[in-house]
Scaffold this motif. Structure first.
Motif, mmCIF file in Angstrom:
data_model
loop_
_atom_site.group_PDB
_atom_site.id
_atom_site.type_symbol
_atom_site.label_atom_id
_atom_site.label_comp_id
_atom_site.label_asym_id
_atom_site.label_seq_id
_atom_site.Cartn_x
_atom_site.Cartn_y
_atom_site.Cartn_z
ATOM 1 N N VAL A 31 0.832 -1.184 0.000
ATOM 2 C CA VAL A 31 0.000 0.000 0.000
ATOM 3 C C VAL A 31 0.867 1.234 0.000
ATOM 4 C CG1 VAL A 31 -1.837 -1.131 1.272
ATOM 5 C CG2 VAL A 31 -0.131 0.163 2.511
ATOM 6 N N SER A 32 0.295 2.331 -0.452
ATOM 7 C CA SER A 32 1.000 3.584 -0.335
ATOM 8 C C SER A 32 1.178 3.903 1.137
ATOM 9 C CB SER A 32 0.178 4.688 -1.004
ATOM 10 O OG SER A 32 -1.058 4.815 -0.359
ATOM 11 N N GLY A 33 2.257 4.614 1.441
ATOM 12 C CA GLY A 33 2.445 5.028 2.809
ATOM 13 C C GLY A 33 3.613 4.366 3.473
ATOM 14 N N ASP A 160 3.101 8.943 -8.519
ATOM 15 C CA ASP A 160 2.296 10.162 -8.633
ATOM 16 C C ASP A 160 0.974 10.048 -7.878
ATOM 17 O OD1 ASP A 160 1.701 12.795 -10.403
ATOM 18 O OD2 ASP A 160 -0.099 11.548 -10.286
ATOM 19 N N LEU A 161 0.347 8.888 -7.967
ATOM 20 C CA LEU A 161 -0.999 8.732 -7.410
ATOM 21 C C LEU A 161 -1.013 8.282 -5.960
ATOM 22 C CD1 LEU A 161 -2.646 6.926 -10.457
ATOM 23 C CD2 LEU A 161 -2.953 9.320 -9.783
ATOM 24 N N GLU A 162 0.170 8.036 -5.386
ATOM 25 C CA GLU A 162 0.245 7.387 -4.085
ATOM 26 C C GLU A 162 -0.594 8.056 -3.012
ATOM 27 O OE1 GLU A 162 3.748 5.407 -1.352
ATOM 28 O OE2 GLU A 162 4.188 7.185 -2.530
ATOM 29 N N HIS A 163 -0.607 9.362 -2.968
ATOM 30 C CA HIS A 163 -1.371 10.052 -1.919
ATOM 31 C C HIS A 163 -2.535 10.843 -2.489
ATOM 32 C CE1 HIS A 163 1.286 8.870 1.336
ATOM 33 N NE2 HIS A 163 2.282 9.074 0.490
ATOM 34 N N ARG A 164 -2.882 10.559 -3.750
ATOM 35 C CA ARG A 164 -4.034 11.232 -4.347
ATOM 36 C C ARG A 164 -5.184 10.272 -4.582
ATOM 37 N NH1 ARG A 164 -3.827 13.746 -9.128
ATOM 38 N NH2 ARG A 164 -2.129 12.609 -10.119
ATOM 39 N N ARG A 165 -4.962 9.003 -4.330
ATOM 40 C CA ARG A 165 -6.014 8.009 -4.515
ATOM 41 C C ARG A 165 -6.200 7.199 -3.247
ATOM 42 N NH1 ARG A 165 -7.166 6.534 -9.836
ATOM 43 N NH2 ARG A 165 -6.914 8.376 -11.155
ATOM 44 N N GLN A 166 -7.416 7.026 -2.831
ATOM 45 C CA GLN A 166 -7.726 6.194 -1.685
ATOM 46 C C GLN A 166 -8.144 4.810 -2.198
ATOM 47 O OE1 GLN A 166 -7.146 7.260 1.446
ATOM 48 N NE2 GLN A 166 -6.371 9.121 0.439
ATOM 49 N N THR A 167 -7.383 3.800 -1.857
ATOM 50 C CA THR A 167 -7.650 2.459 -2.366
ATOM 51 C C THR A 167 -8.135 1.506 -1.290
ATOM 52 O OG1 THR A 167 -5.344 1.808 -2.046
ATOM 53 C CG2 THR A 167 -5.939 2.733 -4.201
ATOM 54 N N ARG A 300 -12.085 -6.595 -11.111
ATOM 55 C CA ARG A 300 -12.479 -6.490 -9.713
ATOM 56 C C ARG A 300 -11.596 -5.472 -8.980
ATOM 57 N NH1 ARG A 300 -15.847 -9.865 -7.459
ATOM 58 N NH2 ARG A 300 -14.870 -9.643 -5.409
ATOM 59 N N LEU A 301 -10.344 -5.420 -9.328
ATOM 60 C CA LEU A 301 -9.423 -4.512 -8.651
ATOM 61 C C LEU A 301 -9.670 -3.059 -9.056
ATOM 62 C CD1 LEU A 301 -6.179 -6.664 -8.853
ATOM 63 C CD2 LEU A 301 -7.481 -6.121 -6.786
ATOM 64 N N VAL A 302 -9.814 -2.790 -10.342
ATOM 65 C CA VAL A 302 -10.048 -1.398 -10.752
ATOM 66 C C VAL A 302 -11.412 -0.925 -10.295
ATOM 67 C CG1 VAL A 302 -8.452 -1.534 -12.710
ATOM 68 C CG2 VAL A 302 -10.891 -2.050 -13.067
ATOM 69 N N GLU A 303 -12.357 -1.838 -10.231
ATOM 70 C CA GLU A 303 -13.696 -1.494 -9.755
ATOM 71 C C GLU A 303 -13.656 -1.024 -8.306
ATOM 72 O OE1 GLU A 303 -17.926 -3.539 -10.857
ATOM 73 O OE2 GLU A 303 -16.429 -4.820 -9.905
ATOM 74 N N ARG A 304 -12.667 -1.479 -7.571
ATOM 75 C CA ARG A 304 -12.519 -1.117 -6.160
ATOM 76 C C ARG A 304 -11.467 -0.043 -5.940
ATOM 77 N NH1 ARG A 304 -14.729 -5.720 -6.944
ATOM 78 N NH2 ARG A 304 -16.172 -6.640 -5.414
ATOM 79 N N GLY A 305 -11.045 0.604 -7.002
ATOM 80 C CA GLY A 305 -10.221 1.795 -6.855
ATOM 81 C C GLY A 305 -8.757 1.659 -7.162
ATOM 82 N N VAL A 306 -8.279 0.472 -7.564
ATOM 83 C CA VAL A 306 -6.865 0.345 -7.930
ATOM 84 C C VAL A 306 -6.665 1.056 -9.270
ATOM 85 C CG1 VAL A 306 -4.998 -1.246 -8.494
ATOM 86 C CG2 VAL A 306 -6.631 -1.823 -6.692
ATOM 87 N N PRO A 307 -5.777 2.039 -9.360
ATOM 88 C CA PRO A 307 -5.667 2.813 -10.596
ATOM 89 C C PRO A 307 -4.897 2.142 -11.723
ATOM 90 C CG PRO A 307 -4.252 3.743 -8.908
ATOM 91 C CD PRO A 307 -5.050 2.672 -8.245
ATOM 92 N N TRP A 308 -4.019 1.170 -11.411
ATOM 93 C CA TRP A 308 -3.237 0.553 -12.486
ATOM 94 C C TRP A 308 -3.105 -0.943 -12.219
ATOM 95 C CZ3 TRP A 308 -0.001 3.504 -16.184
ATOM 96 C CH2 TRP A 308 0.675 2.672 -17.082
ATOM 97 N N VAL A 309 -3.616 -1.747 -13.147
ATOM 98 C CA VAL A 309 -3.448 -3.196 -13.094
ATOM 99 C C VAL A 309 -2.876 -3.657 -14.426
ATOM 100 C CG1 VAL A 309 -4.524 -5.447 -12.759
ATOM 101 C CG2 VAL A 309 -5.413 -3.451 -11.516
#
Length: 479
Positions: A31-33, A160-167, A300-309
């Motif tokens: 995870v990011s963080g 880039d997206l690490e702290h701009r997307r909540q996954t 299933r992953l992108v549907e739940r907010g993962v930006p890149w698969v």
């Protein structure tokens, strides 16, 4: 370079951290963080300064390693000499003027839902060089080998997206494939100077199997039942923390613990990988095959907010399909490796079913604006067919060699224009004669969809600002 464009400001990228800091607990620690304090602060400040807002968009990138044959798939040349055009014929689709191979009949029914690009090309004919050129947006320092000297496009997006997307505890960059994806350098997915913490979370277990699971994606149930025992929980998290490279400073330990707890206890994470939640009809449509079920898991992953698969579709001979002597494990259809046409007769129907299932599913679920699907390999194949004795068949058979000067790819969704062909090659499929483009134009289009400023820079190991893409513009025909 201004601070708004230099992604790390005046702060150097602190270099690699331990791979296990990302993959502890079976990988979900990606995870990011797990960030380095100065890196995170600079990234947050930069994002705020340019006023970008996160978009709820994602990309599914299907990678076809080895190089699929453009003249057996999306760029047929029926009027070319026989030693160029091959065995198969084009068929009409539901879009006038857009033809595909006769081995792709399911594509033909939904051509209005995708676009084909026939004019992207580059100059690197080795698999390693082709991987690195296509996947980093730069000419590699070495034309061979798969270890990146520049970051993979997915790693740059992840950072880039690490702290701009909540996954919700899910990693923001996932790669699905066979056991070969476990080594990040097999397909040039390495992050170079961005550090190991931007490597993808890689899943090599087979979602087509009844016992599919991603190991250790949550804390032990007994621990989950007594989260009030913070000493025990934090001891688990501290075990992960010890794997961090101590040459780099940590972000706030409180923040780290908070994110680690979210990851380890998230029901969203467990549910995302629970393939039993999909109906039999949906799973059957994708195909009870490693390619199809990984494609479904990607959705299933992108549907739940993962930006890149990224989904690596390499070897079709799995899930009960035995490899014949004339087949090969990837798309590298040299005559010495396989019988080009006989291999295609097995490979392409599986591919046809999987890719069209992905497209139809995105549209049926209303994800065709949120999710952009990109399907390509590192290059095309030689327009002229060669003959050579196969290493397994021991008889002369047809094949095609590496050819980066021409290739074809498919894009769908993302709210982009579909039902069209962009660019063209000459009458023998040798090189572009209209709308010649580079892989960077594709990546600029992808980054635009994700809301990423692809003109921004990251600092390399020497402190030099390196733009995400040194050149390239979004493809206007798609926008």
């Amino acid at each position: 370079m201004s601070s708004a464009k230099s992604r790390l400001g005046a702060t150097r990228c602190c270099g690699p951290v331990s791979r296990r800091s990302f993959l502890e607990f079976g990988g979900v620690a990606g995870v990011s963080g797990l960030g380095l304090g100065n890196l995170l602060q600079a990234r947050e400040a930069t994002a705020a300064s340019v006023g970008r807002t996160p978009q709820d968009t994602s990309v599914i990138f299907v990678w076809l390693p080895g190089g699929p044959p453009h003249m057996e798939t999306y760029d047929m040349k029926p009027d070319a000499p026989s030693d160029y055009r091959g065995l198969f014929s084009p068929i009409k689709t539901n879009v006038p003027g857009l033809d595909v191979s006769e081995l792709l009949p399911m594509h033909a029914k939904i051509a209005d839902k995708f676009s084909l690009i026939r004019s992207i090309h580059h100059d690197f004919a080795d698999h390693g060089g082709g991987h690195k050129r296509f996947l980093t947006g730069r000419d590699p320092a070495k034309p061979t080998g798969f270890v990146n000297d520049s970051p993979c496009v997915g790693s740059m997006a992840s950072l880039d997206l690490e702290h701009r997307r909540q996954t919700g505890g899910l990693p923001n960059y996932v790669v699905l494939g066979s056991g070969r994806v476990n080594n990040v350098d097999t397909f040039s997915f390495g992050s170079a100077y961005l550090g190991n913490h931007t490597h993808p979370f890689r899943i090599s277990t087979d979602p087509n199997k009844d016992d599919f699971q991603v190991p250790n994606i949550s804390i032990d149930q007994s621990m989950s039942d007594r989260l009030s025992d913070r000493v025990g929980l934090l001891q688990q998290i501290d075990n992960l923390r010890r794997e961090i490279d101590y040459q780099s400073s940590m972000h706030s330990m409180d923040s780290f613990r908070q994110k680690a707890v979210q990851m380890l206890t998230s029901t969203r994470v467990r549910e995302a990988f629970d393939m039993s939640q999909e109906s039999d009809s949906v799973r059957d449509r994708f195909g009870r095959h490693g390619w199809g079920q990984r494609a479904l898991l990607a959705r299933r992953l992108v549907e739940r907010g993962v930006p890149w698969v990224t989904v690596v579709m390499e070897n079709p001979y799995q899930s009960g399909i035995s490899m014949p002597q004339y087949g090969t494990y990837n798309w590298d259809s040299h005559a010495v490796n396989c019988h080009l046409f006989d291999d295609a007769k097995i490979r392409l129907p599986i591919y046809d079913n999987t890719i069209t299932a992905m497209i139809e599913d995105l549209y049926a679920r209303g994800l065709d604006r949120k999710v952009l699907l990109v399907v390509t390999g590192e290059f095309g194949r030689t327009p002229r067919i060669s003959q050579q004795v196969g290493s397994k068949t021991k008889i002369s058979q047809p094949g095609r060699d590496h050819w980066p000067r021409a290739m074809s790819m498919l894009v769908s969704g993302g709210g982009l224009r579909t039902g069209q062909v962009i660019g063209a090659t000459n009458n023998k499929g040798e090189e572009p004669i209209h709308r010649a483009m580079s892989p960077n134009d594709l990546w600029a289009t992808v980054y635009r969809h994700l809301g990423i400023d692809y003109t921004q820079s990251f600092l390399d190991h020497s402190g030099r600002p390196m733009p995400m893409l040194p050149f390239g513009e979004p493809i206007p025909e798609l926008i």
